[in-house]
Design an enzyme around this catalytic site. Structure first.
Site, mmCIF file in Angstrom:
data_model
loop_
_atom_site.group_PDB
_atom_site.id
_atom_site.type_symbol
_atom_site.label_atom_id
_atom_site.label_comp_id
_atom_site.label_asym_id
_atom_site.label_seq_id
_atom_site.Cartn_x
_atom_site.Cartn_y
_atom_site.Cartn_z
ATOM 1 N N ARG A 1 0.807 -1.218 0.000
ATOM 2 C CA ARG A 1 0.000 0.000 0.000
ATOM 3 C C ARG A 1 0.837 1.262 0.000
ATOM 4 O O ARG A 1 0.605 2.173 -0.797
ATOM 5 C CB ARG A 1 -0.876 0.066 1.267
ATOM 6 C CG ARG A 1 -2.092 -0.761 1.227
ATOM 7 C CD ARG A 1 -2.399 -1.240 2.646
ATOM 8 N NE ARG A 1 -1.438 -2.262 2.970
ATOM 9 C CZ ARG A 1 -1.692 -3.555 2.837
ATOM 10 N NH1 ARG A 1 -2.866 -3.954 2.472
ATOM 11 N NH2 ARG A 1 -0.769 -4.452 3.077
ATOM 12 N N THR A 2 1.787 1.335 0.912
ATOM 13 C CA THR A 2 2.509 2.598 1.095
ATOM 14 C C THR A 2 3.334 2.926 -0.143
ATOM 15 O O THR A 2 3.295 4.049 -0.653
ATOM 16 C CB THR A 2 3.409 2.521 2.351
ATOM 17 O OG1 THR A 2 2.610 2.079 3.446
ATOM 18 C CG2 THR A 2 4.010 3.868 2.680
ATOM 19 N N LYS B 1 23.594 -1.244 7.566
ATOM 20 C CA LYS B 1 22.454 -0.510 7.038
ATOM 21 C C LYS B 1 22.706 0.985 6.868
ATOM 22 O O LYS B 1 22.410 1.548 5.829
ATOM 23 C CB LYS B 1 21.237 -0.726 7.937
ATOM 24 C CG LYS B 1 20.859 -2.152 8.167
ATOM 25 C CD LYS B 1 20.542 -2.863 6.871
ATOM 26 C CE LYS B 1 20.062 -4.274 7.091
ATOM 27 N NZ LYS B 1 20.988 -5.093 7.867
ATOM 28 N N ARG C 1 11.516 4.121 3.234
ATOM 29 C CA ARG C 1 11.149 3.125 4.251
ATOM 30 C C ARG C 1 12.386 2.290 4.551
ATOM 31 O O ARG C 1 13.061 1.818 3.630
ATOM 32 C CB ARG C 1 10.020 2.223 3.773
ATOM 33 C CG ARG C 1 9.801 1.060 4.725
ATOM 34 C CD ARG C 1 8.573 0.259 4.410
ATOM 35 N NE ARG C 1 7.355 0.980 4.797
ATOM 36 C CZ ARG C 1 6.160 0.402 4.871
ATOM 37 N NH1 ARG C 1 6.028 -0.880 4.588
ATOM 38 N NH2 ARG C 1 5.106 1.106 5.223
ATOM 39 N N HIS D 1 5.588 6.276 11.327
ATOM 40 C CA HIS D 1 4.978 6.075 10.013
ATOM 41 C C HIS D 1 3.939 7.191 9.860
ATOM 42 O O HIS D 1 2.732 6.943 9.883
ATOM 43 C CB HIS D 1 4.331 4.685 9.988
ATOM 44 C CG HIS D 1 3.892 4.211 8.641
ATOM 45 N ND1 HIS D 1 3.991 4.962 7.491
ATOM 46 C CD2 HIS D 1 3.320 3.020 8.264
ATOM 47 C CE1 HIS D 1 3.517 4.262 6.473
ATOM 48 N NE2 HIS D 1 3.107 3.082 6.924
HETATM 49 C C1 NCD Z 1 2.198 -0.905 8.356
HETATM 50 C C2 NCD Z 1 3.712 -0.747 8.341
HETATM 51 O O1 NCD Z 1 4.376 -1.134 7.402
HETATM 52 O O2 NCD Z 1 4.179 -0.204 9.313
HETATM 53 N N1 NCD Z 1 1.632 -1.192 7.135
HETATM 54 C C3 NCD Z 1 1.443 -0.240 6.207
HETATM 55 O O3 NCD Z 1 2.193 0.687 6.060
HETATM 56 N N2 NCD Z 1 0.328 -0.337 5.459
HETATM 57 C C4 NCD Z 1 1.747 -1.797 9.409
HETATM 58 C C5 NCD Z 1 2.266 -3.195 9.466
HETATM 59 O O4 NCD Z 1 3.185 -3.567 8.769
HETATM 60 O O5 NCD Z 1 1.727 -3.923 10.291
#
Ligand code: NCD
Length: 318
Positions: free
Chosen positions: A55-56, A83, A105, A133
């Site tokens: 999604r992100t 890293k 990310r 986040h």
């Molecule tokens: C979250 C994340 O990656 O922190 N998911 C997301 O961004 N849609 C939550 C998760 O991974 O549980």
């Protein structure tokens, strides 16, 4: 907004409201045949994902494209190379192409803040380890506002693996800042020991019965990848029985949210995930306009006008 968005704490209540109002205006663009505005033509957004994402990553990339920015997306799974070094070298290299924004990310806490040292571009935190986040928090607040009601009148209960959750660490400060009542529910092993200090102004509980009073139950994923051999719960089955959100646990009128990806049958049942109380698809959809608004807010600040100036009045790009 500042040049970068690393933590939700970087934003005051009025800034959150401004970004979400901009997102609202982008909804109109999304209803057009040509879902694109020329606002950020000639700007470059580099999206750099060192951790898995559906999604992100997708919504950030699409958001930048719908603003007509040039977008480069790099998915690099973390290698065995140290890293911090990998990130530094990658940023320095990509910086040569003059990006305006890095969306990052990374599994290491503080990676996005560190990245700001190696580039003049803005940095948007798309998740750094268990830390933050912030765009998830913004899209969740946006979803609450649109689907449920004014946030200052809501009671949101967050249930599950709070210990390993950057979603909770971002969403809780946003909710409390905006005046929502917040209850955190988790088995003691998945609640940070300093939860009362880390999450001031919230009620903390290990009893799933405390979900009952909330308008919205926000379900967190069991984050196995962050647990190591930890034995945080006796068994997944027991966790599901005691804390899993099932239809019987839901009160009529209660809503359910989840950031995804879901472990169906663990933190919530299929019937709940696919049922009428769930706002999970709306959360995913709202991620797009909210991330458009965040990118717009950050880049528009330095150019033509003020952030919050009407982006949608701009003509569609042909
Ligand atoms: C979250 C994340 O990656 O922190 N998911 C997301 O961004 N849609 C939550 C998760 O991974 O549980």
């Amino acid at each position: 907004m500042n040049q970068s968005l690393i933590s939700i704490e970087d934003l005051g209540g009025d800034e959150i409201a401004r970004i979400l109002a901009t997102a609202e205006r982008f909804e109109e663009v999304m209803r057009r045949d040509i879902k694109r505005v020329p606002t950020l033509r000639g700007r470059t957004v580099v999206s750099l994902f060192f951790e898995a994402s559906t999604r992100t990553a997708t919504s950030f990339e699409l958001a930048a494209k719908r603003l007509s920015a040039d977008v480069v997306s790099i998915k690099a799974s973390a290698s065995s190379v140290e890293k911090g070094e990998t990130l530094k070298d990658t940023i320095l290299t990509l910086n040569a192409y003059g990006p305006d924004i890095f969306v990052i990310r990374h599994r290491a806490v503080g990676a996005c803040r560190a990245a700001t040292r190696y580039t003049q571009a803005g940095v948007l935190n798309a998740g750094d380890g268990m830390h933050q986040h912030p765009t998830q928090a913004l899209l969740d607040v946006y979803t609450l506002q649109r689907e449920v009601g004014p946030v200052d009148r809501l009671h949101v209960a967050i249930v599950g693996d709070i210990m390993h959750s950057r979603v909770a660490r971002s969403l809780v400060p946003a909710l409390t800042r905006l005046g929502a009542a917040v209850t955190l529910v988790a088995p003691p092993t998945l609640m940070p020991r300093d939860a009362d200090i880390a999450f001031p102004g919230t009620a903390i509980s290990s009893d799933a019965a405390d979900l009952d009073a909330a308008d919205v139950i926000y379900v967190l994923r069991m984050q196995h990848e962050r647990m190591g051999d930890g034995g945080f719960v006796p068994s997944i089955r027991e966790y599901a029985t005691r804390y899993g959100v099932n239809a019987a646990r839901l009160r009529p009128g209660q809503f359910v949210m989840h950031p995804g990806p879901m472990n169906r049958g663990v933190e919530l049942t299929d019937a709940v995930a696919d049922g009428p109380a769930a706002l999970i698809q709306q959360q995913a959809a709202n991620g797009l306009v909210v991330r458009m608004a965040v990118i717009y807010d950050l880049l528009a600040e330095g150019t033509s006008g003020r952030a919050g100036a009407a982006p949608v009045e701009a003509r569609s790009a042909a």
